[in-house]
Write a protein that holds these residues in place. Structure first.
Motif, PDB file in Angstrom:
ATOM      1  N   ASP A 170      -9.273   1.156   4.400  1.00  0.00           N
ATOM      2  CA  ASP A 170     -10.569   1.278   5.634  1.00  0.00           C
ATOM      3  C   ASP A 170     -10.140   0.968   6.319  1.00  0.00           C
ATOM      4  N   TRP A 171      -9.267   1.465   7.356  1.00  0.00           N
ATOM      5  CA  TRP A 171      -8.376   1.403   9.234  1.00  0.00           C
ATOM      6  C   TRP A 171      -8.091   2.563   9.536  1.00  0.00           C
ATOM      7  N   VAL A 172      -7.575   3.299   8.750  1.00  0.00           N
ATOM      8  CA  VAL A 172      -6.744   4.200   9.590  1.00  0.00           C
ATOM      9  C   VAL A 172      -7.735   5.592  10.426  1.00  0.00           C
ATOM     10  N   CYS A 181       9.467  -4.082  10.559  1.00  0.00           N
ATOM     11  CA  CYS A 181       8.295  -3.720  10.879  1.00  0.00           C
ATOM     12  C   CYS A 181       7.957  -2.223  10.672  1.00  0.00           C
ATOM     13  N   GLU A 182       6.978  -2.284   9.747  1.00  0.00           N
ATOM     14  CA  GLU A 182       6.247  -0.700  10.764  1.00  0.00           C
ATOM     15  C   GLU A 182       5.343  -0.299  11.589  1.00  0.00           C
ATOM     16  N   LYS A 183       5.397   1.048  12.150  1.00  0.00           N
ATOM     17  CA  LYS A 183       5.199   1.084  13.893  1.00  0.00           C
ATOM     18  C   LYS A 183       3.241   1.587  13.141  1.00  0.00           C
ATOM     19  N   PRO A 184       3.144   1.230  14.498  1.00  0.00           N
ATOM     20  CA  PRO A 184       3.100   0.905  14.895  1.00  0.00           C
ATOM     21  C   PRO A 184       3.744  -0.623  15.023  1.00  0.00           C
ATOM     22  N   CYS A 195       4.228  -9.019  -1.660  1.00  0.00           N
ATOM     23  CA  CYS A 195       2.977  -9.783  -1.302  1.00  0.00           C
ATOM     24  C   CYS A 195       2.197  -9.330  -1.374  1.00  0.00           C
ATOM     25  N   ASP A 196       1.099  -9.123  -2.212  1.00  0.00           N
ATOM     26  CA  ASP A 196      -0.260  -8.663  -1.308  1.00  0.00           C
ATOM     27  C   ASP A 196      -1.616  -9.077  -2.241  1.00  0.00           C
ATOM     28  N   PRO A 197      -2.645  -9.168  -1.474  1.00  0.00           N
ATOM     29  CA  PRO A 197      -4.003 -10.506  -1.408  1.00  0.00           C
ATOM     30  C   PRO A 197      -4.437  -9.148  -2.501  1.00  0.00           C
ATOM     31  N   GLY A 240       0.597  -1.191  -0.145  1.00  0.00           N
ATOM     32  CA  GLY A 240      -0.033  -0.267  -0.873  1.00  0.00           C
ATOM     33  C   GLY A 240       0.346   1.030   0.674  1.00  0.00           C
ATOM     34  N   ALA A 241       0.466   2.334   0.699  1.00  0.00           N
ATOM     35  CA  ALA A 241       1.049   3.223   0.399  1.00  0.00           C
ATOM     36  C   ALA A 241       1.991   3.355   1.013  1.00  0.00           C
ATOM     37  N   ILE A 242       2.840   2.591   1.961  1.00  0.00           N
ATOM     38  CA  ILE A 242       4.376   3.532   2.472  1.00  0.00           C
ATOM     39  C   ILE A 242       4.925   1.856   2.195  1.00  0.00           C
ATOM     40  N   GLY A 243       4.083   1.055   1.971  1.00  0.00           N
ATOM     41  CA  GLY A 243       4.632  -0.269   0.856  1.00  0.00           C
ATOM     42  C   GLY A 243       5.847   0.596  -0.243  1.00  0.00           C
ATOM     43  N   PHE A 258      -2.859  -6.568  11.505  1.00  0.00           N
ATOM     44  CA  PHE A 258      -2.247  -7.992  11.609  1.00  0.00           C
ATOM     45  C   PHE A 258      -0.687  -8.271  11.017  1.00  0.00           C
ATOM     46  N   HIS A 259      -0.074  -6.882  11.519  1.00  0.00           N
ATOM     47  CA  HIS A 259       1.516  -6.617  12.069  1.00  0.00           C
ATOM     48  C   HIS A 259       1.886  -8.347  13.183  1.00  0.00           C
ATOM     49  N   PHE A 260       1.110  -8.543  13.982  1.00  0.00           N
ATOM     50  CA  PHE A 260       1.804  -9.576  15.065  1.00  0.00           C
ATOM     51  C   PHE A 260       1.577 -10.863  14.050  1.00  0.00           C
ATOM     52  N   LEU A 310      -2.113   6.930  17.314  1.00  0.00           N
ATOM     53  CA  LEU A 310      -1.542   5.820  16.860  1.00  0.00           C
ATOM     54  C   LEU A 310      -0.797   5.662  15.400  1.00  0.00           C
ATOM     55  N   GLU A 311      -1.144   6.442  14.555  1.00  0.00           N
ATOM     56  CA  GLU A 311      -0.977   7.179  12.930  1.00  0.00           C
ATOM     57  C   GLU A 311       0.223   8.039  12.690  1.00  0.00           C
ATOM     58  N   VAL A 312      -0.062   8.939  13.996  1.00  0.00           N
ATOM     59  CA  VAL A 312       1.427   9.745  13.950  1.00  0.00           C
ATOM     60  C   VAL A 312       1.793  10.060  15.315  1.00  0.00           C
TER      61      VAL A 312
HETATM   62  N1  LIG Z   1       5.941   5.358   8.682  1.00  0.00           N
HETATM   63  C1  LIG Z   1       5.735   5.489   8.314  1.00  0.00           C
HETATM   64  O1  LIG Z   1       5.648   6.820   8.119  1.00  0.00           O
HETATM   65  C2  LIG Z   1       4.163   5.235   7.923  1.00  0.00           C
HETATM   66  C3  LIG Z   1       3.455   6.191   6.989  1.00  0.00           C
HETATM   67  C4  LIG Z   1       2.472   5.342   6.887  1.00  0.00           C
HETATM   68  C5  LIG Z   1       1.695   4.488   7.127  1.00  0.00           C
HETATM   69  N2  LIG Z   1       2.765   3.430   8.138  1.00  0.00           N
HETATM   70  C6  LIG Z   1       1.783   1.984   8.373  1.00  0.00           C
HETATM   71  O2  LIG Z   1       2.850   0.700   7.726  1.00  0.00           O
HETATM   72  C7  LIG Z   1       2.013   0.175   7.533  1.00  0.00           C
HETATM   73  C8  LIG Z   1       0.327  -0.012   6.491  1.00  0.00           C
HETATM   74  O3  LIG Z   1       0.446   1.530   5.991  1.00  0.00           O
HETATM   75  P1  LIG Z   1      -0.534   2.136   4.837  1.00  0.00           P
HETATM   76  O4  LIG Z   1      -0.409   3.321   4.849  1.00  0.00           O
HETATM   77  O5  LIG Z   1       0.610   1.776   3.556  1.00  0.00           O
HETATM   78  O6  LIG Z   1      -1.418   0.784   4.235  1.00  0.00           O
HETATM   79  P2  LIG Z   1      -2.616   0.683   3.449  1.00  0.00           P
HETATM   80  O7  LIG Z   1      -3.695   0.367   3.263  1.00  0.00           O
HETATM   81  O8  LIG Z   1      -1.899   1.745   2.057  1.00  0.00           O
HETATM   82  O9  LIG Z   1      -1.482  -0.330   2.440  1.00  0.00           O
HETATM   83  C9  LIG Z   1      -1.208  -1.752   3.026  1.00  0.00           C
HETATM   84  C10 LIG Z   1      -1.486  -2.893   2.333  1.00  0.00           C
HETATM   85  O10 LIG Z   1      -1.408  -4.539   3.331  1.00  0.00           O
HETATM   86  C11 LIG Z   1      -2.173  -4.978   2.307  1.00  0.00           C
HETATM   87  N3  LIG Z   1      -2.345  -5.835   3.563  1.00  0.00           N
HETATM   88  C12 LIG Z   1      -3.268  -6.561   4.316  1.00  0.00           C
HETATM   89  N4  LIG Z   1      -3.050  -7.181   4.942  1.00  0.00           N
HETATM   90  C13 LIG Z   1      -2.620  -8.712   3.840  1.00  0.00           C
HETATM   91  C14 LIG Z   1      -1.939  -9.769   4.324  1.00  0.00           C
HETATM   92  N5  LIG Z   1      -1.783 -10.909   5.685  1.00  0.00           N
HETATM   93  N6  LIG Z   1      -0.606  -9.975   3.224  1.00  0.00           N
HETATM   94  C15 LIG Z   1       0.106  -9.256   2.718  1.00  0.00           C
HETATM   95  N7  LIG Z   1      -0.491  -7.621   2.528  1.00  0.00           N
HETATM   96  C16 LIG Z   1      -1.808  -7.267   3.190  1.00  0.00           C
HETATM   97  C17 LIG Z   1      -3.063  -3.949   1.934  1.00  0.00           C
HETATM   98  O11 LIG Z   1      -4.207  -4.770   0.626  1.00  0.00           O
HETATM   99  C18 LIG Z   1      -2.755  -2.972   1.343  1.00  0.00           C
HETATM  100  O12 LIG Z   1      -2.616  -3.090   0.436  1.00  0.00           O
HETATM  101  C19 LIG Z   1       0.793   0.293   8.949  1.00  0.00           C
HETATM  102  O13 LIG Z   1       1.064  -0.117   9.987  1.00  0.00           O
HETATM  103  C20 LIG Z   1       0.696   2.110   9.238  1.00  0.00           C
HETATM  104  O14 LIG Z   1       1.100   2.124  10.400  1.00  0.00           O
HETATM  105  C21 LIG Z   1       4.034   3.958   8.684  1.00  0.00           C
END
Ligand SMILES: NC(=O)c1ccc[n+]([C@@H]2O[C@H](COP(=O)([O-])OP(=O)(O)OC[C@H]3O[C@@H](n4cnc5c(N)ncnc54)[C@H](O)[C@@H]3O)[C@@H](O)[C@H]2O)c1
Length: 312
Positions: free
Chosen positions: A164-166, A92-95, A32-34, A10-13, A75-77, A176-178
């Protein structure tokens, strides 16, 4: 080359894909992503590497040194536990997790298996934040009197982060996020903090995340840290961290723009000049058994202690 797999695109990936790809010693070999279209597009953009809808299959089949887990917090855990069980190094991403118990368990699991367990807290690689820390260390503000974290969001979730989660209470919200970025920074620069009092408010729909928080915390020596967070308001977004001292004030506006002033003066923009490394450089060092400066799961756990106190 160091072989990297990314779970969660997703966004951070996507942001970190760019950083990994630009690093001369790192190679992304599997993702990997579903979400099928997202997975296929990413696989193609990376030149036809291995793509998996199921992370367990990735862990079985891909030959990797490091897994970067960038899925939503709840899903981190499970995913990080499975990576550690397979003896993979993890970023691992935060938190770190979605509860204190989960965070503690992940730290213990990683330590027991002896894998690298890094966290992505990007403020550690910001020149503005590093210069703030060095001014504090040099004593620019004299004795610290108070810390203040302001998080004001006209709209939460922000326009650019609609998923759908933030915006939901279960695993989202701006605390949590900021907030967790700042908790980690505060603990790193000023040491342990403890929650004294907090007042949190939620919208009528109980499934949505908080829309206000006022909290008082204390450093070990009793210096207060005040958190002022509110969303769904008029005006502009503001994320500011301020340290007030006996001789002056230092502030990070808009996350990382450094301002400072001595008593009886206005705050002015300060030059940001403290050199910083990058997350990927530090990871590369750690993977090559060199000394590396990386926030780890212990730091993630410490931040989670405060985070859970604030949001629960
Ligand atoms: N470090 C930072 O600055 C920063 C910034 C934004 C988000 N984050 C963190 O990064 C994480 C992801 O945030 P995001 O904004 O990218 O979310 P997002 O919803 O944009 O992306 C998450 C992705 O994970 C995928 N996903 C869900 N379950 C999965 C699974 N079982 N296997 C594989 N993929 C799966 C989803 O399909 C989605 O594409 C969160 O923990 C968030 O707190 C960190």
């Amino acid at each position: 080359m160091l072989k990297v797999a990314i779970i969660g695109l997703g966004a951070i990936g996507q942001r970190l894909i760019k950083n990994f790809t630009e690093h001369p010693e790192m190679e992304i070999v599997a993702v990997c992503d579903p979400l099928e279209e997202l997975l296929n597009d990413t696989v193609q953009a990376l030149g036809g590497i291995q793509g998996f809808a199921d992370y367990k299959e990735l862990l079985e089949k891909a030959e990797i040194d490091l897994v970067y887990v960038a899925v939503p917090p709840k899903f981190h855990f499970q995913i990080v536990s499975d990576c550690i069980a397979k003896q993979k190094h993890v970023l691992c991403e935060k938190p770190l997790a979605n509860s204190l118990e989960e965070a503690e368990s992940l730290y213990k699991q990683a330590k027991e298996k002896g894998v690298i367990h890094a966290m992505n807290f990007p403020l550690n690689y910001s020149v503005g934040n590093a210069t703030f820390a060095s001014y504090i260390k040099k004593g620019y503000i004299g004795n610290l009197r108070r810390l203040e974290l302001k998080m004001h969001f006209p709209q939460w979730p922000r326009a650019w982060q609609q998923n759908d989660w933030v915006g939901r209470r279960e695993q989202g919200g701006f605390v949590l996020e900021v907030g967790v970025h700042w908790i980690q920074q505060i603990q790193k620069i000023f040491g342990p903090v403890q929650l004294v009092h907090r007042n949190i408010s939620f919208p009528e729909d109980a499934s949505l995340s908080e829309n206000g928080i006022l909290a008082v915390l204390e450093l070990a020596d009793g210096t207060p840290l005040f958190i002022d967070g509110i969303s769904q308001i008029a005006g502009k977004e503001e994320v500011t961290f301020t340290a007030y001292g006996t001789e002056g004030t230092l502030a990070l506006h808009n996350w990382s723009d450094l301002y400072g002033g001595k008593l009886d003066n206005d705050l002015e923009k300060l030059e940001e000049n403290t050199p910083v490394s990058s997350l990927i450089d530090e990871l590369a060092k750690a993977l090559q058994n060199k000394d590396a400066d990386l926030p780890d799961f212990y730091d993630g756990y410490q931040a989670q202690v405060v985070l859970e106190g604030l949001r629960n």
